[in-house]
Design a protein around this motif. Structure first.
Motif, PDB file in Angstrom:
ATOM      1  N   VAL A 159      -2.239   3.682  -4.073  1.00  0.00           N
ATOM      2  CA  VAL A 159      -1.694   3.549  -5.430  1.00  0.00           C
ATOM      3  C   VAL A 159      -0.986   2.212  -5.625  1.00  0.00           C
ATOM      4  O   VAL A 159      -0.273   2.004  -6.596  1.00  0.00           O
ATOM      5  CB  VAL A 159      -0.732   4.711  -5.767  1.00  0.00           C
ATOM      6  N   GLY A 160      -1.151   1.303  -4.687  1.00  0.00           N
ATOM      7  CA  GLY A 160      -0.681  -0.057  -4.887  1.00  0.00           C
ATOM      8  C   GLY A 160       0.791  -0.281  -4.673  1.00  0.00           C
ATOM      9  O   GLY A 160       1.386  -1.161  -5.308  1.00  0.00           O
ATOM     10  N   THR A 161       1.417   0.482  -3.790  1.00  0.00           N
ATOM     11  CA  THR A 161       2.824   0.238  -3.518  1.00  0.00           C
ATOM     12  C   THR A 161       3.054   0.261  -2.013  1.00  0.00           C
ATOM     13  O   THR A 161       2.106   0.314  -1.229  1.00  0.00           O
ATOM     14  CB  THR A 161       3.721   1.271  -4.238  1.00  0.00           C
ATOM     15  N   SER A 162       4.320   0.201  -1.598  1.00  0.00           N
ATOM     16  CA  SER A 162       4.640   0.127  -0.178  1.00  0.00           C
ATOM     17  C   SER A 162       5.808   1.039   0.145  1.00  0.00           C
ATOM     18  O   SER A 162       6.540   1.487  -0.741  1.00  0.00           O
ATOM     19  CB  SER A 162       5.001  -1.310   0.207  1.00  0.00           C
ATOM     20  N   GLU A 163       6.003   1.281   1.424  1.00  0.00           N
ATOM     21  CA  GLU A 163       7.111   2.129   1.851  1.00  0.00           C
ATOM     22  C   GLU A 163       8.450   1.514   1.491  1.00  0.00           C
ATOM     23  O   GLU A 163       9.390   2.215   1.105  1.00  0.00           O
ATOM     24  CB  GLU A 163       7.021   2.379   3.353  1.00  0.00           C
ATOM     25  N   ASP A 164       8.584   0.200   1.596  1.00  0.00           N
ATOM     26  CA  ASP A 164       9.849  -0.453   1.256  1.00  0.00           C
ATOM     27  C   ASP A 164      10.218  -0.210  -0.209  1.00  0.00           C
ATOM     28  O   ASP A 164      11.388   0.023  -0.542  1.00  0.00           O
ATOM     29  CB  ASP A 164       9.762  -1.955   1.516  1.00  0.00           C
ATOM     30  N   LYS A 165       9.222  -0.251  -1.076  1.00  0.00           N
ATOM     31  CA  LYS A 165       9.499  -0.036  -2.491  1.00  0.00           C
ATOM     32  C   LYS A 165       9.868   1.423  -2.767  1.00  0.00           C
ATOM     33  O   LYS A 165      10.721   1.719  -3.598  1.00  0.00           O
ATOM     34  CB  LYS A 165       8.292  -0.457  -3.325  1.00  0.00           C
ATOM     35  N   VAL A 166       9.216   2.327  -2.069  1.00  0.00           N
ATOM     36  CA  VAL A 166       9.558   3.736  -2.213  1.00  0.00           C
ATOM     37  C   VAL A 166      10.983   3.982  -1.725  1.00  0.00           C
ATOM     38  O   VAL A 166      11.761   4.698  -2.350  1.00  0.00           O
ATOM     39  CB  VAL A 166       8.558   4.624  -1.448  1.00  0.00           C
TER      40      VAL A 166
END
Length: 378
Positions: A159-166
């Motif tokens: 879905v185009g995101t990363s763990e850091d952003k989550v």
């Protein structure tokens, strides 16, 4: 904090797993996405009050103080919200896409103002606590070990995101919960307050009428009209559902949705389902997934609330609403002083207010229904 973990578990679950339950035609927050509501802490607020006399730089969607959010930054944020809250930008209706874009800009603006206030109030969440929250969720949903973590990372990448952003989003939600507690710490609710408020909450606290419903989803009105006529002529609902419904989640069970109250359904669907007699056929009713034809099974009458029996739940509701009123006023003041400006294409239709709607027991509220929405094939 356990309530925040529970909310994150519910929202993250929609990104990790496919739908596993019957998809009921139920109410969702319309144009305003779950992310907008969650980031605004479900409180009324006034924001962006200076937008009319201060512009943002070219290429920017909005600005808060001296911080600028570019269009690319906003698009990237939406990808994270997609992972966390199942946010899906509309793809077919230009008007809905425009509304979504403006709502997303508002969500980011509100979250930035809240970040500033958290700093001023000395509210922070330790890295270990944030990661523990995510680790607990991954273990609960996908199991322990490296394989589960790898699967979760794959979902985020899809879905185009990363763990850091989550993790950043989780941190903000936890900080907002701490701020809510600080701002509303002095609110109290006495037994006299409860008795005075009981008439206002009695309907909500009573057991609502429920109906055992079955549903068939068709792709067009002509097909739905034909199925409705067939059923009203005496056709076997379960058999027709198995052979005609495009909803994979309920088709094999003969269209069974289970026992539901009208509050769990989209308004138009609820009106049809709760107007029909027991055993009656209702519809077609259109929603975003197709044309629905249903049947009413067993009807369970509602039960009025009894003060002594619902006193504890009533206290939660009254106390939360009082705290929410205090929080809303604090939000209005904070956002009025937040120096929020929007580019013309990203300015919300109502820049002086934020989304509302909440439930007790969770400072951040939860915009995520307990069961998935209605669907066609899937």
């Amino acid at each position: 904090m356990s309530s925040i973990k529970a909310a994150l578990g519910r929202t993250l679950g929609r990104a990790v797993h496919a739908v596993r339950h019957p998809r009921v035609p139920r109410a969702w927050p319309g144009r305003v996405t779950a992310a907008v509501v969650a980031l605004a802490v479900l409180a009324g607020a006034a924001g962006g009050v200076w937008w009319w006399n201060q512009r943002v730089p070219d290429g920017a969607a909005l600005a808060v103080g001296d911080r600028v959010v570019t269009v690319a930054d906003l698009d990237e944020r939406v990808q994270t919200l997609r992972a966390l809250y199942g946010v899906q930008p509309p793809t077919e209706d230009p008007a809905k896409l425009e509304a979504f874009r403006r709502d997303a800009a508002k969500a980011v603006a509100v979250s930035m103002v809240l970040e500033d206030r958290a700093t001023e109030m000395g509210v922070g969440v330790a890295d270990a606590k944030v990661r523990a929250t995510l680790d607990q969720y991954v273990a609960q949903q996908l199991g322990p070990g490296p394989a589960a973590r790898k699967e979760f990372t794959t979902v985020l990448g899809n879905v185009g995101t990363s763990e850091d952003k989550v993790l950043a989003e989780i941190r903000q939600q936890m900080a907002i919960g701490d701020m809510f507690k600080k701002v509303t710490d002095d609110v109290t609710t006495t037994d006299d307050d409860l008795r005075a408020a009981f008439p206002q909450y009695a309907e909500r606290l009573g057991a609502p009428e429920t109906r055992d419903l079955r549903n068939i989803v068709l792709t067009n009105q002509a097909a739905a009209d034909k199925v409705a006529a067939q059923l009203r002529a005496g056709g076997d609902f379960a058999q027709v559902a198995r052979t005609t419904s495009v909803d994979n989640a309920t088709r094999d069970s003969g269209g069974a949705l289970g026992k539901l109250s009208s509050q769990q359904l989209q308004p138009a669907y609820a009106q049809a389902a709760f107007s029909a007699p027991q055993g009656g056929i209702y519809g077609p009713v259109q929603n975003q997934f197709g044309w629905n034809v249903g049947q009413v099974g067993a009807v369970t009458p509602g039960v009025p609330a009894n003060f002594d029996q619902v006193k504890d739940k009533l206290r939660q509701l009254v106390d939360f609403d009082r705290r929410l009123a205090v929080w809303s006023e604090w939000m209005r003041t904070s956002l009025a002083d937040g120096d929020v400006r929007y580019a013309d294409d990203y300015r919300p239709a109502d820049p002086d207010s934020a989304p509302t709607g909440a439930g007790p027991g969770l400072p951040g509220g939860s915009a995520t229904p307990s069961v998935p929405p209605a669907g066609g094939g899937g």
